[in-house]
Design a protein around this motif. Sequence first.
Motif, PDB file in Angstrom:
ATOM      1  N   LYS A  54       1.010  -1.389  -0.043  1.00  0.00           N
ATOM      2  CA  LYS A  54      -0.030  -0.058  -0.048  1.00  0.00           C
ATOM      3  C   LYS A  54       0.761   1.277   0.028  1.00  0.00           C
ATOM      4  O   LYS A  54       0.519   2.338  -0.324  1.00  0.00           O
ATOM      5  CB  LYS A  54      -0.949  -0.204   1.358  1.00  0.00           C
ATOM      6  CG  LYS A  54      -1.871  -1.153   1.386  1.00  0.00           C
ATOM      7  CD  LYS A  54      -2.593  -1.556   0.159  1.00  0.00           C
ATOM      8  CE  LYS A  54      -3.713  -2.554   0.567  1.00  0.00           C
ATOM      9  NZ  LYS A  54      -3.278  -3.862   0.765  1.00  0.00           N
ATOM     10  N   SER A  57       1.111   1.585  -3.627  1.00  0.00           N
ATOM     11  CA  SER A  57      -0.015   1.706  -4.531  1.00  0.00           C
ATOM     12  C   SER A  57      -0.880   2.758  -4.347  1.00  0.00           C
ATOM     13  O   SER A  57      -1.660   3.096  -5.185  1.00  0.00           O
ATOM     14  CB  SER A  57      -0.785   0.164  -4.520  1.00  0.00           C
ATOM     15  OG  SER A  57      -1.456   0.000  -3.369  1.00  0.00           O
ATOM     16  N   ASP A  94       3.615  -5.180  -8.800  1.00  0.00           N
ATOM     17  CA  ASP A  94       2.093  -5.083  -8.846  1.00  0.00           C
ATOM     18  C   ASP A  94       1.695  -3.780  -8.118  1.00  0.00           C
ATOM     19  O   ASP A  94       0.704  -3.154  -8.526  1.00  0.00           O
ATOM     20  CB  ASP A  94       1.559  -6.397  -8.231  1.00  0.00           C
ATOM     21  CG  ASP A  94       2.064  -6.694  -6.965  1.00  0.00           C
ATOM     22  OD1 ASP A  94       3.296  -6.706  -6.678  1.00  0.00           O
ATOM     23  OD2 ASP A  94       1.077  -6.785  -5.783  1.00  0.00           O
ATOM     24  N   ALA A  98      -0.202  -0.718 -10.099  1.00  0.00           N
ATOM     25  CA  ALA A  98      -1.563  -0.349  -9.771  1.00  0.00           C
ATOM     26  C   ALA A  98      -2.081   1.051 -10.521  1.00  0.00           C
ATOM     27  O   ALA A  98      -3.251   1.261 -10.823  1.00  0.00           O
ATOM     28  CB  ALA A  98      -1.881  -0.340  -8.209  1.00  0.00           C
ATOM     29  N   THR A 320      -5.995  -6.457 -14.043  1.00  0.00           N
ATOM     30  CA  THR A 320      -6.882  -6.011 -13.238  1.00  0.00           C
ATOM     31  C   THR A 320      -7.335  -7.359 -12.060  1.00  0.00           C
ATOM     32  O   THR A 320      -8.256  -7.298 -11.476  1.00  0.00           O
ATOM     33  CB  THR A 320      -7.994  -5.752 -14.076  1.00  0.00           C
ATOM     34  OG1 THR A 320      -8.577  -6.728 -15.001  1.00  0.00           O
ATOM     35  CG2 THR A 320      -7.885  -4.613 -14.987  1.00  0.00           C
ATOM     36  N   PRO A 322      -6.236 -10.474  -9.572  1.00  0.00           N
ATOM     37  CA  PRO A 322      -7.433 -10.142  -8.927  1.00  0.00           C
ATOM     38  C   PRO A 322      -7.571  -8.774  -8.605  1.00  0.00           C
ATOM     39  O   PRO A 322      -8.810  -8.222  -8.192  1.00  0.00           O
ATOM     40  CB  PRO A 322      -7.134 -10.927  -7.720  1.00  0.00           C
ATOM     41  CG  PRO A 322      -6.038 -11.166  -7.433  1.00  0.00           C
ATOM     42  CD  PRO A 322      -5.192 -11.131  -8.776  1.00  0.00           C
ATOM     43  N   TRP A 323      -6.573  -7.883  -8.477  1.00  0.00           N
ATOM     44  CA  TRP A 323      -6.484  -6.600  -8.011  1.00  0.00           C
ATOM     45  C   TRP A 323      -5.832  -5.728  -9.454  1.00  0.00           C
ATOM     46  O   TRP A 323      -5.138  -6.351  -9.987  1.00  0.00           O
ATOM     47  CB  TRP A 323      -5.784  -6.328  -6.993  1.00  0.00           C
ATOM     48  CG  TRP A 323      -6.182  -7.214  -5.655  1.00  0.00           C
ATOM     49  CD1 TRP A 323      -5.674  -8.097  -5.146  1.00  0.00           C
ATOM     50  CD2 TRP A 323      -7.529  -7.043  -5.127  1.00  0.00           C
ATOM     51  NE1 TRP A 323      -6.356  -8.837  -4.199  1.00  0.00           N
ATOM     52  CE2 TRP A 323      -7.398  -8.275  -4.112  1.00  0.00           C
ATOM     53  CE3 TRP A 323      -8.656  -6.333  -5.212  1.00  0.00           C
ATOM     54  CZ2 TRP A 323      -8.527  -8.368  -3.380  1.00  0.00           C
ATOM     55  CZ3 TRP A 323      -9.801  -6.629  -4.393  1.00  0.00           C
ATOM     56  CH2 TRP A 323      -9.778  -7.483  -3.248  1.00  0.00           C
ATOM     57  N   LYS A 324      -6.156  -4.390  -9.611  1.00  0.00           N
ATOM     58  CA  LYS A 324      -5.420  -3.663 -10.413  1.00  0.00           C
ATOM     59  C   LYS A 324      -3.907  -3.520 -10.179  1.00  0.00           C
ATOM     60  O   LYS A 324      -3.517  -3.562  -9.091  1.00  0.00           O
ATOM     61  CB  LYS A 324      -5.803  -2.317 -10.263  1.00  0.00           C
ATOM     62  CG  LYS A 324      -5.507  -1.177 -11.355  1.00  0.00           C
ATOM     63  CD  LYS A 324      -6.031  -0.009 -11.515  1.00  0.00           C
ATOM     64  CE  LYS A 324      -5.584   1.108 -12.570  1.00  0.00           C
ATOM     65  NZ  LYS A 324      -6.156   2.055 -12.652  1.00  0.00           N
ATOM     66  N   GLU A 326      -2.407  -6.509 -11.083  1.00  0.00           N
ATOM     67  CA  GLU A 326      -2.000  -7.959 -11.201  1.00  0.00           C
ATOM     68  C   GLU A 326      -2.336  -8.444 -12.358  1.00  0.00           C
ATOM     69  O   GLU A 326      -3.329  -8.064 -12.920  1.00  0.00           O
ATOM     70  CB  GLU A 326      -2.355  -8.487  -9.900  1.00  0.00           C
ATOM     71  CG  GLU A 326      -1.818  -8.141  -8.561  1.00  0.00           C
ATOM     72  CD  GLU A 326      -2.245  -8.723  -7.369  1.00  0.00           C
ATOM     73  OE1 GLU A 326      -2.692  -9.839  -7.505  1.00  0.00           O
ATOM     74  OE2 GLU A 326      -2.370  -7.922  -6.225  1.00  0.00           O
TER      75      GLU A 326
END
Length: 548
Positions: A54, A57, A94, A98, A320, A322-324, A326
């Motif tokens: 975090k 990101s 990743d 993001a 996208t 499982p998350w933006k 990735e």
Amino acid sequence: MLCMLAALAVVPLQYRWFYVQTNLFREEEVGHIEALLQRAAKVGYNGMVITDTKIESLDPYPDFYRKRVQTIKDEAKRLHIEVIPVALSVGYADAMLAHNPNLVEAAPVKDAPFVVHGGVLQIATDPDVRFDNGDFETAQGDKFSGFAFQDGIGIGTFADHQTVHGGKTSLRIENPGALKETSGNCRIMRRVKVRPWRHYNLSAWVKTQDFASASSVRVMALNKDGKAMSFHDVSVTPTADWKRVDVTFDTRENEEALLYLGVWGGTTGKMWFDDAKLEELGLTNVVRRPGCPVKVVTASGRVLREGEDYEPIADPKSGTIPWKGEFEITHPSPPIVLTKSSPLREGDRVKVSWFHAVMTETGKTAICLSEPETRKLEEAELRRVAELFGPERIFYAHDEIRVMNLCDACTRRGISPGKILNDDILFANSVSKSLAPKCERYIWSDMIDPYHNAVPNYYAVNGDLTGSWEGLPKDLIVVNWNSGQAEKSLPFFDKLGHRQILAGYYDGPVGAIKGWLAKGRGLGIVGVMYTTWVGKYDDLEAFAKAAW
């Protein structure tokens, strides 16, 4: 003699750190870190390296996140422990991606044939490229037909007619440790003709039963010289029902692939393979940025225009899942949709060139170090981290960069991957120094160590990483984790003038740090770090006792 004794004298460690991977979106992590800080202070630690995706990101940081960071900083300050944030995870990218998934480093596909069908361009797969007998239906006894080799026929590998995924037969591997002549390697391999500059998916169905060496199971592609073309882990567990596993690979200049299924260094238990398949991929995870152009050319040589002859190309699932930021490899390739004014008609063939995201291990990606937008992203991140934690200290995460120098943004520079990486580190250094002239900077050792990962053709890196260390400022402190080559690595960095911190423990024997420190006497060792990758802090105190 007195000079020699002075050189060998044990110098008190200036940096006594521990390493924390966290997720401060979870409020309970604050209390966990405060407890670690309190334990660490009692036994003499004076620094905590903190990494959280975090940190990289988020932009801007939410108020609750800022407050949690501040709480940790306040407790660390009370206990006289410095907090060192990690930034620029360019090899585990990743979090950085993001902000812009299209900055992922990408590999080229060149002149792949497509055909018009129903108003869209679809990839025209080559019927000669296939994994014959991947369903394992053809065998003579326990020997499967068409394979270049098969380890332990009738001893470790068997034709199983009871446990199958499809059809009537599967490949069973059982107690591979019994194969003494292959040291537990129990594999089957098929040679397959492929097309140069294509992107393929190799899949198989796998089942396990008490298979002790599940982490050593591989599905992979090598070229004819034995160099890996695929770099995915298949994440098999010791006991599990049928599961499809997928790996992708780029052929580059190669016209042949060696397709392997099996286990390396196996021991006990059973596993099965069935229904292996090789498929050519279209525009799955297509990357759209200046250094990754898309080109569509007709049979007559006309270059078609995006937005006029065909609709803008994009993969909405790229970057996208499982998350933006990735990526995953199993979703369908997006079509190229023709416009109403397109000159193409049903059945027409074209050649398409593009770039796709490259993943290693379980989805790990690298960011392109040559695209100008990356530099903007890096500078913005360094400024955000400096504002959140203070500009006095920063830890560059330029480690394990598995993919580099594949896209046009990199290759058109005409320099080596080592120089590309070197330039990026120097850029980060200049930004950090501009924020605080006395900023203390640290960097992982592996990508600037010729006895570790700074070598030619590392994973999917196109070229030589040698020289990545040249001209780096001597006040950049190297956090060295190359204990396996300590006799070479430690003197190397000392000769370059870098101070070193030893990243020890790695969830292994606590006492190993003593031997490493002994090897580093007189070689600029100024600290150690308790480094755990699984969040194991049981040995925090014992490590301190062993190290100082």
